[in-house]
Design an enzyme around this catalytic site. Structure first.
Site, PDB file in Angstrom:
ATOM      1  N   TYR A  69      60.903  31.985  44.071  1.00 26.92           N
ATOM      2  CA  TYR A  69      60.425  33.299  44.521  1.00 26.92           C
ATOM      3  C   TYR A  69      60.447  34.312  43.385  1.00 26.92           C
ATOM      4  O   TYR A  69      59.524  35.124  43.239  1.00 26.92           O
ATOM      5  CB  TYR A  69      61.257  33.818  45.706  1.00 26.92           C
ATOM      6  CG  TYR A  69      60.627  35.054  46.287  1.00 26.92           C
ATOM      7  CD1 TYR A  69      59.661  34.945  47.287  1.00 26.92           C
ATOM      8  CD2 TYR A  69      60.920  36.325  45.793  1.00 26.92           C
ATOM      9  CE1 TYR A  69      59.021  36.059  47.785  1.00 26.92           C
ATOM     10  CE2 TYR A  69      60.280  37.448  46.283  1.00 26.92           C
ATOM     11  CZ  TYR A  69      59.333  37.322  47.282  1.00 26.92           C
ATOM     12  OH  TYR A  69      58.699  38.428  47.760  1.00 26.92           O
ATOM     13  N   PHE A 121      32.180  48.446  38.340  1.00 23.90           N
ATOM     14  CA  PHE A 121      31.809  47.351  39.244  1.00 23.90           C
ATOM     15  C   PHE A 121      31.991  47.858  40.678  1.00 23.90           C
ATOM     16  O   PHE A 121      32.729  48.818  40.902  1.00 23.90           O
ATOM     17  CB  PHE A 121      32.686  46.121  38.961  1.00 23.90           C
ATOM     18  CG  PHE A 121      32.371  44.982  39.882  1.00 23.90           C
ATOM     19  CD1 PHE A 121      31.145  44.349  39.816  1.00 23.90           C
ATOM     20  CD2 PHE A 121      33.283  44.568  40.843  1.00 23.90           C
ATOM     21  CE1 PHE A 121      30.836  43.322  40.693  1.00 23.90           C
ATOM     22  CE2 PHE A 121      32.979  43.536  41.724  1.00 23.90           C
ATOM     23  CZ  PHE A 121      31.750  42.910  41.643  1.00 23.90           C
ATOM     24  N   ASP A 122      31.341  47.226  41.676  1.00 24.17           N
ATOM     25  CA  ASP A 122      31.362  47.827  43.022  1.00 24.17           C
ATOM     26  C   ASP A 122      32.755  47.978  43.622  1.00 24.17           C
ATOM     27  O   ASP A 122      33.069  49.008  44.216  1.00 24.17           O
ATOM     28  CB  ASP A 122      30.361  47.154  43.978  1.00 24.17           C
ATOM     29  CG  ASP A 122      30.594  45.673  44.202  1.00 24.17           C
ATOM     30  OD1 ASP A 122      31.607  45.135  43.715  1.00 24.17           O
ATOM     31  OD2 ASP A 122      29.758  45.046  44.880  1.00 24.17           O
ATOM     32  N   ASP A 212      38.376  47.427  31.862  1.00 21.48           N
ATOM     33  CA  ASP A 212      38.189  46.456  32.929  1.00 21.48           C
ATOM     34  C   ASP A 212      37.691  45.215  32.192  1.00 21.48           C
ATOM     35  O   ASP A 212      36.511  45.095  31.870  1.00 21.48           O
ATOM     36  CB  ASP A 212      37.173  46.968  33.950  1.00 21.48           C
ATOM     37  CG  ASP A 212      36.818  45.899  34.993  1.00 21.48           C
ATOM     38  OD1 ASP A 212      37.222  44.736  34.815  1.00 21.48           O
ATOM     39  OD2 ASP A 212      36.118  46.233  35.973  1.00 21.48           O
ATOM     40  N   ALA A 214      37.388  41.912  32.702  1.00 23.50           N
ATOM     41  CA  ALA A 214      37.137  40.657  33.425  1.00 23.50           C
ATOM     42  C   ALA A 214      36.481  39.606  32.527  1.00 23.50           C
ATOM     43  O   ALA A 214      36.738  38.418  32.665  1.00 23.50           O
ATOM     44  CB  ALA A 214      36.267  40.932  34.650  1.00 23.50           C
ATOM     45  N   LYS A 255      37.441  35.150  36.245  1.00 19.00           N
ATOM     46  CA  LYS A 255      36.311  34.922  35.334  1.00 19.00           C
ATOM     47  C   LYS A 255      36.865  34.273  34.059  1.00 19.00           C
ATOM     48  O   LYS A 255      37.002  33.061  33.986  1.00 19.00           O
ATOM     49  CB  LYS A 255      35.614  36.258  35.013  1.00 19.00           C
ATOM     50  CG  LYS A 255      34.798  36.815  36.160  1.00 19.00           C
ATOM     51  CD  LYS A 255      35.596  37.673  37.071  1.00 19.00           C
ATOM     52  CE  LYS A 255      34.754  38.432  38.061  1.00 19.00           C
ATOM     53  NZ  LYS A 255      35.544  39.004  39.154  1.00 19.00           N
ATOM     54  N   HIS A 447      25.499  44.826  52.166  1.00 14.40           N
ATOM     55  CA  HIS A 447      24.883  43.567  51.722  1.00 14.40           C
ATOM     56  C   HIS A 447      25.632  42.326  52.176  1.00 14.40           C
ATOM     57  O   HIS A 447      25.053  41.260  52.284  1.00 14.40           O
ATOM     58  CB  HIS A 447      24.675  43.563  50.200  1.00 14.40           C
ATOM     59  CG  HIS A 447      25.914  43.734  49.410  1.00 14.40           C
ATOM     60  ND1 HIS A 447      26.648  44.900  49.432  1.00 14.40           N
ATOM     61  CD2 HIS A 447      26.577  42.903  48.584  1.00 14.40           C
ATOM     62  CE1 HIS A 447      27.696  44.764  48.643  1.00 14.40           C
ATOM     63  NE2 HIS A 447      27.673  43.566  48.117  1.00 14.40           N
TER      64      HIS A 447
HETATM   65  N1  F0G Z   1      35.528  44.093  37.570  1.00 16.35           N
HETATM   66  C1  F0G Z   1      34.394  43.410  37.287  1.00 16.35           C
HETATM   67  C2  F0G Z   1      33.612  43.769  36.062  1.00 16.35           C
HETATM   68  C3  F0G Z   1      33.963  42.376  38.135  1.00 16.35           C
HETATM   69  O1  F0G Z   1      32.839  41.723  37.840  1.00 16.35           O
HETATM   70  C4  F0G Z   1      34.734  42.059  39.288  1.00 16.35           C
HETATM   71  C5  F0G Z   1      34.318  41.003  40.200  1.00 16.35           C
HETATM   72  C6  F0G Z   1      35.906  42.795  39.523  1.00 16.35           C
HETATM   73  C7  F0G Z   1      36.269  43.795  38.645  1.00 16.35           C
HETATM   74  C8  F0G Z   1      36.774  42.530  40.720  1.00 16.35           C
HETATM   75  O2  F0G Z   1      37.503  41.372  40.551  1.00 16.35           O
HETATM   76  O3  F0G Z   1      36.697  39.851  42.363  1.00 16.35           O
HETATM   77  O4  F0G Z   1      38.839  39.429  41.138  1.00 16.35           O
HETATM   78  O5  F0G Z   1      38.676  41.303  42.745  1.00 16.35           O
HETATM   79  N2  F0G Z   1      33.175  40.457  40.167  1.00 16.35           N
HETATM   80  C9  F0G Z   1      32.690  39.365  40.983  1.00 16.35           C
HETATM   81  C10 F0G Z   1      31.233  39.134  40.672  1.00 16.35           C
HETATM   82  C11 F0G Z   1      33.023  39.451  42.432  1.00 16.35           C
HETATM   83  O6  F0G Z   1      30.615  38.283  41.359  1.00 16.35           O
HETATM   84  O7  F0G Z   1      30.696  39.738  39.750  1.00 16.35           O
HETATM   85  P1  F0G Z   1      37.945  40.431  41.761  1.00 16.35           P
END
Ligand code: F0G
Length: 457
Positions: A69, A121-122, A212, A214, A255, A447
């Site tokens: 844990y 990102f969204d 960010d 990713a 990613k 969407h």
């Molecule tokens: N920042 C970026 C640039 C991303 O592309 C994503 C996720 C996230 C943050 C959020 O990360 O999914 O681990 O919570 N992108 C995916 C996509 C979902 O299909 O582009 P997460």
């Protein structure tokens, strides 16, 4: 063409449905690819997130996962690897990127503040708003010219950033967050020069500067290929230079962690770390696992090494560039120049017979599934447009795009050729592609749950 530096040891069958079966599946899914079952899809390009293949070394490491844990061996292996890569003194694991965003923004942003980005990102956008702050995108002007071959269309607009920081709203800017690479605007990279200049502006105005990150390895590869002075650097050294410039980072490790799950926060400030850690323990898990299993942490520790290998990045970048070339040669335009994790098709230009209110991006995505069993994501008016209460489009999106996201180490050249061939056949007779209208839509996150029908059967 650089060869991928691996061969395949474990395979998974993929389904091949007939045209009638695909038509019935899409009809039952309300013409929304998110509602399709994965076992109805032949080539799944919906996302590059968590969809990659792990290596034998990652699975071997996972077998040694320590599921204690607190204070598990696997945590220390993960932490040490990430500390060596990023240099941040404080690291927190989270189950995926958006959990890190929620925790970071909750601790860093105050209601009424502005979070500035090259493009949020969204989920990042949504988490800024949930913290009561305002997300503001300042992409560089070249990013808005889809055909421009500029090498760094992921950059932030430095003039606009400088004006914002020194203007009347400057005191409200609580954070500058650079998304590398810029997923919202065509998978375009950010140059080191742009990161350095944005960092200097933030330092001058006392504003925290975060990444960010990713796709930190893919951004590093594109810097190596495109920015003068970096050609003999390793991708790892370039990534480290980027992390060094920032006060911290949030990373979705689904990613470039080469993992199916995971994320992290990297921080320098002791007080910010303490606040984030308290929230993490309350909502994700103890600070040595953050919602991840010991086996996930082990896979990540190995994945973070594999992802910066030049041979891997060279082969992945070449595979995407080759697909872009085939698609462009077939008469379908993509956002230029090609990035690595995804290609963005210009559906608005391919399907001029459809108005934005008939959703050309969505229409092309549906056709790709009907003709080739290919799943992808619309980035156009269905996703970004505003609608009235009767689901009629009021403000269209600036572009009608479709994203083909390429999972890591999953598909071979033949699969990508199949995508190019399917698109080429559509491009020969684009008028065949029907538009769509909305049948029902949920109050939020349209969407994912919207249902549609074709305008022409
Ligand atoms: N920042 C970026 C640039 C991303 O592309 C994503 C996720 C996230 C943050 C959020 O990360 O999914 O681990 O919570 N992108 C995916 C996509 C979902 O299909 O582009 P997460």
């Amino acid at each position: 063409m650089p060869l991928p530096p691996y061969r395949i040891k474990v395979v998974e069958p993929i389904p091949f449905l007939g045209p009638e079966e695909r038509a019935a599946a899409l009809h039952a899914a309300g013409y929304n690819p998110f509602n399709l079952r994965a076992d109805q899809i032949t080539v799944d390009l919906l996302s590059d997130s968590g969809t990659g293949a792990t290596s034998a070394a990652q699975e071997a490491a996972a077998a040694l996962g320590d599921e204690s844990y607190a204070g598990a061996r696997s945590w220390f292996r993960f932490r040490d690897e990430l500390a060596e890569l990023t240099g941040y003194p404080h690291l927190l694991p989270v189950h995926q990127g958006r959990a890190g965003e929620r925790i970071l923004f909750g601790a860093l942003l105050r209601p009424g503040q502005i979070c500035v980005s090259n493009t949020h990102f969204d989920t990042t956008h949504a988490n800024v708003e949930l913290a009561g702050a305002e997300p503001r995108d300042l992409p560089c002007p070249e990013a808005l010219d889809l055909d421009s071959p500029d090498p760094f269309k992921g950059n932030i607009d430095l003039t606009a950033l400088a004006e914002l920081l020194s203007g009347p709203e400057g005191g409200r800017v609580g954070l500058v967050l650079m998304t590398i690479t810029n997923n919202g605007l065509g998978a375009q990279p950010v140059s080191m020069a742009n990161l350095e200049a944005a960092h200097a502006l933030c330092r001058e105005h006392g504003v925290p500067f975060f990444l960010d990150a990713a796709r930190f390895a893919e951004n590093a590869w594109l810097v190596r290929e495109r920015e003068p002075g970096y050609h003999d650097w390793t991708p790892r050294a370039i990534a480290r230079q980027a992390f060094d410039l920032a006060d911290g980072c949030v990373i979705s490790l689904k990613k470039d962690g080469l993992s199916n799950i995971g994320g992290c926060l990297g921080l320098r400030d002791d007080d910010l770390y303490a606040r984030c850690e308290a929230n993490l323990i309350a909502t994700e898990g103890f600070s040595t696992y953050g919602g991840l299993s010991g086996r996930d942490l082990e896979r990540l520790a190995v994945g973070l090494r594999e992802v910066v290998e030049p041979a891997y990045l060279a082969a992945r970048a070449a595979a995407t560039a080759r697909l872009a070339q085939l698609i462009n040669d077939a008469g379908v335009d993509t956002v230029q120049p090609a990035g690595i994790h995804a290609l963005y098709l210009n559906a608005g230009r391919l399907l001029p017979h459809l108005t934005p209110a008939e959703f050309p991006g969505h229409s092309l995505g549906c056709r790709l599934f009907l003709d080739g069993g290919i799943r992808c994501a619309e980035l156009g008016s269905l996703y970004l447009g505003t609608m009235d209460e009767r689901h009629r489009l009021v403000t269209p999106a600036p572009f009608e795009l479709v994203r083909l996201a390429i999972p890591r180490r999953v598909y071979g050249q033949e699969h990508l050729d199949h995508v190019a061939e399917t698109l080429a056949a559509i491009a020969k007779d684009p008028e065949r592609v029907s538009g769509y209208r909305i049948v029902s839509t949920p109050p939020m996150l349209r969407h994912f749950k919207v249902r549609l029908e074709p305008i022409r059967p």
